[in-house]
Design a protein around this motif. Sequence first.
Motif, PDB file in Angstrom:
ATOM      1  N   SER A   1      54.302  21.220  36.887  1.00 19.94           N
ATOM      2  CA  SER A   1      53.968  21.832  37.767  1.00 19.94           C
ATOM      3  C   SER A   1      52.103  20.813  37.384  1.00 19.94           C
ATOM      4  O   SER A   1      52.329  19.806  36.620  1.00 19.94           O
ATOM      5  CB  SER A   1      53.288  23.153  36.855  1.00 19.94           C
ATOM      6  OG  SER A   1      53.121  23.155  35.482  1.00 19.94           O
ATOM      7  N   LEU A   2      51.904  21.697  39.099  1.00 17.07           N
ATOM      8  CA  LEU A   2      50.579  20.552  39.237  1.00 17.07           C
ATOM      9  C   LEU A   2      49.335  21.199  38.417  1.00 17.07           C
ATOM     10  O   LEU A   2      47.896  21.090  38.037  1.00 17.07           O
ATOM     11  CB  LEU A   2      50.499  20.505  40.269  1.00 17.07           C
ATOM     12  CG  LEU A   2      50.847  20.157  41.463  1.00 17.07           C
ATOM     13  CD1 LEU A   2      50.761  19.853  42.898  1.00 17.07           C
ATOM     14  CD2 LEU A   2      51.129  18.795  40.651  1.00 17.07           C
ATOM     15  N   SER A   3      49.448  22.009  37.556  1.00 18.90           N
ATOM     16  CA  SER A   3      48.427  23.013  36.446  1.00 18.90           C
ATOM     17  C   SER A   3      48.982  23.426  35.108  1.00 18.90           C
ATOM     18  O   SER A   3      50.474  23.948  34.823  1.00 18.90           O
ATOM     19  CB  SER A   3      47.796  24.100  37.624  1.00 18.90           C
ATOM     20  OG  SER A   3      48.341  25.267  37.818  1.00 18.90           O
ATOM     21  N   GLY A   4      48.514  23.868  34.651  1.00 22.50           N
ATOM     22  CA  GLY A   4      48.540  24.277  33.028  1.00 22.50           C
ATOM     23  C   GLY A   4      49.347  24.039  32.262  1.00 22.50           C
ATOM     24  O   GLY A   4      48.969  22.520  32.306  1.00 22.50           O
TER      25      GLY A   4
ATOM     26  N   THR B   1      52.128  19.768  32.726  1.00 26.47           N
ATOM     27  CA  THR B   1      51.815  18.855  34.129  1.00 26.47           C
ATOM     28  C   THR B   1      52.536  17.486  33.469  1.00 26.47           C
ATOM     29  O   THR B   1      52.879  16.518  34.367  1.00 26.47           O
ATOM     30  CB  THR B   1      50.756  18.598  34.052  1.00 26.47           C
ATOM     31  OG1 THR B   1      49.810  18.242  32.799  1.00 26.47           O
ATOM     32  CG2 THR B   1      49.601  19.522  33.969  1.00 26.47           C
TER      33      THR B   1
ATOM     34  N   PHE C   1      52.949  25.098  42.321  1.00 31.66           N
ATOM     35  CA  PHE C   1      52.189  26.082  41.618  1.00 31.66           C
ATOM     36  C   PHE C   1      52.729  26.629  40.368  1.00 31.66           C
ATOM     37  O   PHE C   1      53.689  26.646  40.727  1.00 31.66           O
ATOM     38  CB  PHE C   1      50.749  27.265  42.128  1.00 31.66           C
ATOM     39  CG  PHE C   1      52.116  27.755  43.240  1.00 31.66           C
ATOM     40  CD1 PHE C   1      52.662  28.503  42.770  1.00 31.66           C
ATOM     41  CD2 PHE C   1      52.327  27.493  44.887  1.00 31.66           C
ATOM     42  CE1 PHE C   1      53.394  29.457  43.066  1.00 31.66           C
ATOM     43  CE2 PHE C   1      53.515  28.081  45.003  1.00 31.66           C
ATOM     44  CZ  PHE C   1      53.734  29.278  44.705  1.00 31.66           C
ATOM     45  N   THR C   2      52.114  27.709  39.643  1.00 27.95           N
ATOM     46  CA  THR C   2      52.818  27.993  38.658  1.00 27.95           C
ATOM     47  C   THR C   2      52.503  29.391  39.132  1.00 27.95           C
ATOM     48  O   THR C   2      51.452  30.091  39.708  1.00 27.95           O
ATOM     49  CB  THR C   2      52.261  27.678  36.960  1.00 27.95           C
ATOM     50  OG1 THR C   2      51.280  27.964  36.986  1.00 27.95           O
ATOM     51  CG2 THR C   2      53.005  26.161  36.794  1.00 27.95           C
TER      52      THR C   2
ATOM     53  N   ASP D   1      47.984  29.721  40.203  1.00 32.27           N
ATOM     54  CA  ASP D   1      47.841  28.475  39.470  1.00 32.27           C
ATOM     55  C   ASP D   1      48.257  27.508  39.631  1.00 32.27           C
ATOM     56  O   ASP D   1      49.158  27.074  39.218  1.00 32.27           O
ATOM     57  CB  ASP D   1      47.457  28.554  38.021  1.00 32.27           C
ATOM     58  CG  ASP D   1      46.386  28.237  37.173  1.00 32.27           C
ATOM     59  OD1 ASP D   1      45.738  27.001  38.064  1.00 32.27           O
ATOM     60  OD2 ASP D   1      46.542  27.758  35.845  1.00 32.27           O
ATOM     61  N   PRO D   2      47.438  27.069  40.643  1.00 28.76           N
ATOM     62  CA  PRO D   2      45.935  27.384  40.530  1.00 28.76           C
ATOM     63  C   PRO D   2      46.290  28.484  41.879  1.00 28.76           C
ATOM     64  O   PRO D   2      47.348  28.664  42.747  1.00 28.76           O
ATOM     65  CB  PRO D   2      45.318  25.625  41.180  1.00 28.76           C
ATOM     66  CG  PRO D   2      46.697  25.112  42.113  1.00 28.76           C
ATOM     67  CD  PRO D   2      47.934  25.308  41.020  1.00 28.76           C
TER      68      PRO D   2
END
Length: 575
Positions: free
Chosen positions: A214-217, A220, A277-278, A301-302
């Motif tokens: 994912s792109l966050s959390g 990544t 996103f997540t 998120d984001p």
Amino acid sequence: MKKIILSLSLFMVLLASAALFSACGEGAGEPPAEDGDVLVQTFELDKESVSLQAGGDPVRLTLSIANIDETPVWISNKPSVVRVSPDEHALNRATLYGLEEGNAVVSVQAGKFIAVCKVTVEPRAFLTLETEELEILEGRTATIRYTSNLSDVRFSSGDPAVATVNGNGLVSALSEGYTTITVTAGGISAYCRVHVVKPVYPYVSLDASSIVLSLSGGATQRQLIADANGEVEWSSSDEGVATVENGLVTAISGGEAVITAKNGSAEATCTVHVKPFTISLSESEHTLPSGESFVLTVQTDPAQTETPSILWSVTEGEEIVSVTEGTVVSLGPSGEAVVRAAYEGDPEIFAECVVTVPAPYADWIAISDAASLRSALSSGNETKNMYLTADIDLGGENLNSTLAYYSGTFDGCGHSITNFSCGVLFGNGAGKGLMEGGTVKRLSLTCTLSDLGGNLGLFGMEMGGSVENCFFDITFGTVQWQAVFARNCTDSASVSNTIIVTHNPAGTSYVFAGTTQGGRGNWQNVYCNSESSVGENGPRKADLTSASLYADWDADIWEIADGSLPRLKATSLGA
């Protein structure tokens, strides 16, 4: 071998008789017969020949002997080939042991009698492997060769995951490691240690064929692990989605890319899916009582400028809960369910909540006999829920609880507790009893109120809880100011659909079916056969056998017939 000997006297008699017959001619009278003895002597072996194996199982010979006085003597003409061992307890038996390959004769003699047995000794069994160790490349085969004078040779592998072997000794190498091939025949075993090694040609494999980032959390990046026998070169099919360096994959933007690990001519791939996103849920775990519901909410998120479309589902336990737009409802059965919220545009973007629906009575105390009743009504269980599973006869026991008070639910389930005496059953004699929030229901009691003291009852000195659908058959003691319930009730107290039968054999003054100092609280459909309470509130004296009193009572709980006292029906918990 058999020999028959006629006695001399009998022989002479026969000879003389033959001569006389010849002399007298055809018309002469025959001479009188004379007595004689016939002696039958036997001397014979049960086997004329046997075959043995050097070092193998022995064979027993048995001699049939009769009417011979001499002791049998056993002899092997070749002791180095066959050893003969007479039985010390039965001299007509002997055991033969094969020592080495060859032929021999075993004889047994008693006086002038002799019997023989021919013996052939075969060579000792052997099984020899040409090699006791094999090294085989993974994916290849090799044959275990052997020499033996035995038939029915069998093969087995100690670890078939490393290597297998067929009935002809052909070993197939499956994976790197060691195993032992066992060769057996005629009770003899031989062993060959097999080492399976990986081939020297290039190979490479990865610990995952697909991953999600994912792109966050925290997801990544992901380190891929390569198993190879040489240097690995890494590459990404789309570095705009994901990059890779020494196996470390980093998410760049939403989409898919293929990571390739190459070792010479060998290569392995892993598909990387990058979530834009997540999502997460307001709860990841929730305990939901049967029949109730709660609401789950989704966070991204984001954070997204537009609220993503969410698909709600129950992936496990559809019979336990349902979910609609985040509202989770218990359907009744207990157990564990999984509720999932997934992004409609990419089902790989999801979050889950584990919902547990406990059994409705899992934490209740079950009471089945006198011992479990005493244990339940002891200090520490003041707030515990309890229920009866059977009728209990206490055999005249004086039962007083050690509960400081009681605020749980006691469900008699239509069962009875009989033949005992007590002062206070739900509470203590210091003031506290059945507290507000406490409930006693579907219980039948037959007991004598002990002389613990005045201004007390089954539910303590002061009662603020509820009693419903109960039957009390109470005998008063000799202390004045005794009551079935308590000294008094608070405004929160409630008694309904309850029958009180009292007895006063001692003629004790100031004893009451209700309370001793007035009955506050709510009393509905409570009937007794004697003095009720001080004051106006409390049980009403009535003809307890009149079915019309109980017209509105629940027939699933009570057995009601005109002319007799109602009785509680035994039911299950929760019924």
